[in-house]
Design a protein around this motif. Structure first.
Motif, PDB file in Angstrom:
ATOM      1  N   ARG A 251     -19.327 -41.351-112.154  1.00  0.00           N
ATOM      2  CA  ARG A 251     -20.042 -40.332-112.929  1.00  0.00           C
ATOM      3  C   ARG A 251     -19.895 -38.946-112.303  1.00  0.00           C
ATOM      4  O   ARG A 251     -19.785 -38.798-111.093  1.00  0.00           O
ATOM      5  CB  ARG A 251     -21.516 -40.690-113.048  1.00  0.00           C
ATOM      6  N   ASP A 252     -19.937 -37.939-113.170  1.00  0.00           N
ATOM      7  CA  ASP A 252     -19.882 -36.549-112.719  1.00  0.00           C
ATOM      8  C   ASP A 252     -21.298 -36.060-112.438  1.00  0.00           C
ATOM      9  O   ASP A 252     -22.189 -36.190-113.282  1.00  0.00           O
ATOM     10  CB  ASP A 252     -19.250 -35.660-113.795  1.00  0.00           C
ATOM     11  N   ARG A 286     -21.865 -40.643-118.453  1.00  0.00           N
ATOM     12  CA  ARG A 286     -20.811 -40.011-117.660  1.00  0.00           C
ATOM     13  C   ARG A 286     -21.378 -38.989-116.691  1.00  0.00           C
ATOM     14  O   ARG A 286     -20.845 -38.790-115.602  1.00  0.00           O
ATOM     15  CB  ARG A 286     -19.798 -39.330-118.590  1.00  0.00           C
ATOM     16  N   VAL A 287     -22.449 -38.306-117.104  1.00  0.00           N
ATOM     17  CA  VAL A 287     -22.992 -37.179-116.347  1.00  0.00           C
ATOM     18  C   VAL A 287     -24.373 -37.525-115.812  1.00  0.00           C
ATOM     19  O   VAL A 287     -25.202 -38.095-116.529  1.00  0.00           O
ATOM     20  CB  VAL A 287     -23.087 -35.915-117.236  1.00  0.00           C
ATOM     21  N   SER A 348     -20.679 -32.551-106.066  1.00  0.00           N
ATOM     22  CA  SER A 348     -21.043 -32.227-107.443  1.00  0.00           C
ATOM     23  C   SER A 348     -19.892 -31.578-108.197  1.00  0.00           C
ATOM     24  O   SER A 348     -19.257 -30.642-107.706  1.00  0.00           O
ATOM     25  CB  SER A 348     -22.263 -31.306-107.466  1.00  0.00           C
ATOM     26  N   LYS A 349     -19.692 -32.026-109.419  1.00  0.00           N
ATOM     27  CA  LYS A 349     -18.647 -31.462-110.273  1.00  0.00           C
ATOM     28  C   LYS A 349     -19.042 -30.085-110.790  1.00  0.00           C
ATOM     29  O   LYS A 349     -18.184 -29.236-111.051  1.00  0.00           O
ATOM     30  CB  LYS A 349     -18.414 -32.413-111.456  1.00  0.00           C
ATOM     31  N   ASP A 375      -9.918 -29.645-104.776  1.00  0.00           N
ATOM     32  CA  ASP A 375     -10.534 -30.263-105.949  1.00  0.00           C
ATOM     33  C   ASP A 375     -11.948 -29.706-106.123  1.00  0.00           C
ATOM     34  O   ASP A 375     -12.943 -30.421-106.008  1.00  0.00           O
ATOM     35  CB  ASP A 375     -10.578 -31.791-105.786  1.00  0.00           C
ATOM     36  N   GLY A 377     -15.492 -27.950-107.533  1.00  0.00           N
ATOM     37  CA  GLY A 377     -16.365 -27.974-108.695  1.00  0.00           C
ATOM     38  C   GLY A 377     -16.429 -26.598-109.340  1.00  0.00           C
ATOM     39  O   GLY A 377     -15.810 -25.637-108.884  1.00  0.00           O
ATOM     40  N   LEU A 413     -17.259 -29.430-117.117  1.00  0.00           N
ATOM     41  CA  LEU A 413     -17.002 -30.843-116.835  1.00  0.00           C
ATOM     42  C   LEU A 413     -15.596 -31.278-117.242  1.00  0.00           C
ATOM     43  O   LEU A 413     -15.055 -32.237-116.688  1.00  0.00           O
ATOM     44  CB  LEU A 413     -18.051 -31.696-117.547  1.00  0.00           C
ATOM     45  N   ASP A 414     -15.011 -30.562-118.200  1.00  0.00           N
ATOM     46  CA  ASP A 414     -13.660 -30.901-118.657  1.00  0.00           C
ATOM     47  C   ASP A 414     -12.599 -29.892-118.213  1.00  0.00           C
ATOM     48  O   ASP A 414     -11.462 -29.947-118.687  1.00  0.00           O
ATOM     49  CB  ASP A 414     -13.652 -30.998-120.189  1.00  0.00           C
ATOM     50  N   ARG A 420      -9.808 -24.699-112.210  1.00  0.00           N
ATOM     51  CA  ARG A 420     -10.883 -24.826-111.221  1.00  0.00           C
ATOM     52  C   ARG A 420     -10.452 -24.236-109.876  1.00  0.00           C
ATOM     53  O   ARG A 420     -11.228 -23.535-109.211  1.00  0.00           O
ATOM     54  CB  ARG A 420     -11.281 -26.285-111.049  1.00  0.00           C
TER      55      ARG A 420
END
Length: 452
Positions: A251-252, A286-287, A348-349, A375, A377, A413-414, A420
């Protein structure tokens, strides 16, 4: 080099370490460089507080603790500071509760600070006063004959001049500003608002001034960027962070970290999470949204009400959307160590920082500094936080528009990895070039007149 004297409402916690990224990091470093003194309220309210201070020396820094009476705290701290100046500066004049008795107490406590400091003040000391609790302090010192260079930093927003006039006797505090050599604010907009307030009130000021005049400018506060990034990297190895990483699984995580305060926009934030789940069914399961909210001031109108509202809204949201194996919102009313927070930011995303009004908001800067540059967020940031003027590669939102915030969350999130990385790199470069040490050095250089 002249001795530096810091004055703040409260002293830092001694012997317990300093929170990374906190104001105390920069101030204690500046004090240790110059040698100096930090004066503040001890936090004690004895039945019969004695005049004077209790001194404790650590290295070349002396900490001077002053006791206040319960009546002092009620009028100076709970009254004018937190029931007048705080709501007024955060554009909540509807919560303003002013009494003349509280203003008298606010001025008398500032006079106590001035009297205590005058006993210890040397002619070439440089004095740096912090925040709205102590606006009148320089004027009180000037009345006692102090000719020292005295600076003031206002950590919260300064409101539009028409709004500031809502406070009775507002010209009295504006007059106090002109007793400082340098007045620093978080943003250029705050500095413009203060200048406009002074210009509008100038015929009534009759200020106690000094020959050097008063310089007003923007000095955006920051964090120990490299130190916080290092802390976040190390935090990945903490057992608690590893456990949480396994618990969240694929999960994000979206994270918010705020004091429990009506200025932070917490009900609006939860409405945005609900709107995200309503409009984007693919986000279900998902979140997960983690909101860490240490309790703030209690017993003051507005604070108790917001605590109840946020808890009820989080509960309703979980009841509506939660399943046996998924809780959409984790709402936690306690403080965590800086190391654990740094690790949570890195996990955290999305960092969701959406105050309705904020002087700077260092959580936004900490979130950026904590990210893995390979990578990272995405930061979703309120346009009404001072940090938005610097972190312009965040997704900037209007916190009053829950659809806007929900759409930004979905976009974050996408968001593709390349975008990013580009956004994070730009913001991180800004933070690395302007850490908290640069903030304190710049202010003190302008206050003392020392060359760069």
């Amino acid at each position: 080099m002249s001795r530096l004297i810091i004055v703040s409402n409260r002293l830092p916690a001694l012997g317990k370490g300093v929170a990374a990224g906190g104001l105390a990091v920069a101030l204690e470093a500046a004090l240790k460089d110059r040698g100096g003194l930090w004066l503040g309220w001890s936090g004690r309210t004895p039945d019969d507080p004695q005049p004077g201070v209790t001194l404790q020396k650590l290295g070349n820094v002396t900490y001077a603790a002053m006791d206040l009476s319960a009546e002092d705290v009620a009028g100076y701290y709970e009254g004018i500071s937190n029931s007048v100046l705080w709501p007024l500066c955060h554009y909540r004049s509807d919560l303003l509760k002013y009494t003349r008795a509280d203003m008298d107490r606010y001025l008398s406590v500032n006079a106590k600070f001035a009297s205590a400091l005058t006993e210890m003040l040397e002619p070439d000391d440089v004095v740096w006063v912090h925040d709205y609790h102590l606006i009148p302090l320089a004027e009180a010192l000037r009345k006692r004959g102090a000719e020292n260079r005295i600076g003031y930093f206002h950590h919260i927003p300064w409101p539009a001049q028409d709004l500031f006039r809502a406070m009775p006797k507002s010209a009295k505090l504006l007059r106090s500003m002109l007793a400082y050599d340098v007045v620093g604010l978080q943003t250029a907009a705050d500095a413009r608002n203060l200048r406009a307030s002074l210009d509008a009130a100038r015929p009534d000021l009759e200020a106690i001034t000094h020959p050097r005049g008063t310089r007003i400018g923007a000095y955006p506060i920051s964090i120990d960027t490299k130190g916080f990034a290092h802390r976040a990297r190390r935090a990945q190895e903490l057992p608690r962070i590893r456990e949480l990483h396994q618990r969240f699984g694929p999960r994000d995580m979206v994270i918010g970290v705020d004091r429990l305060d009506y200025s932070k926009g917490l009900p609006e934030r939860l409405r945005a999470i609900e709107t995200l789940l309503e409009n984007h069914p693919s986000m279900h399961n998902r979140v997960s949204f983690l909101q860490i909210t240490p309790a703030s001031r209690s017993g003051i109108e507005g604070y108790d009400r917001i605590q109840q509202e946020v808890a009820e809204r989080a509960g309703r949201l979980n009841a509506s959307y939660g399943t046996l194996d998924w809780v959409p919102v984790r709402y936690i009313n306690r403080a965590f160590s800086q190391s654990l927070l740094a690790g949570l930011y890195r996990l955290s995303k999305v960092g969701l920082v959406t105050p309705l009004r904020d002087g700077m908001n260092l959580v936004a800067k900490e979130y950026v500094a904590a990210q893995d540059p390979e990578d990272p967020g995405v930061l979703v940031l309120s346009q009404f936080a001072g940090a938005a003027a610097e972190l312009d590669r965040a997704l900037i939102v209007n916190p009053h528009d829950v659809e806007d915030v929900a759409n930004a969350l979905a976009r974050a999130l996408d968001m593709p990895l390349d975008e990013r990385r580009e956004r994070h790199a730009r913001m991180m470069a800004r933070l690395e070039a302007h850490p908290v040490s640069v903030w304190s050095e710049t202010f003190l250089r302008d206050l003392t007149g020392d060359p760069p």
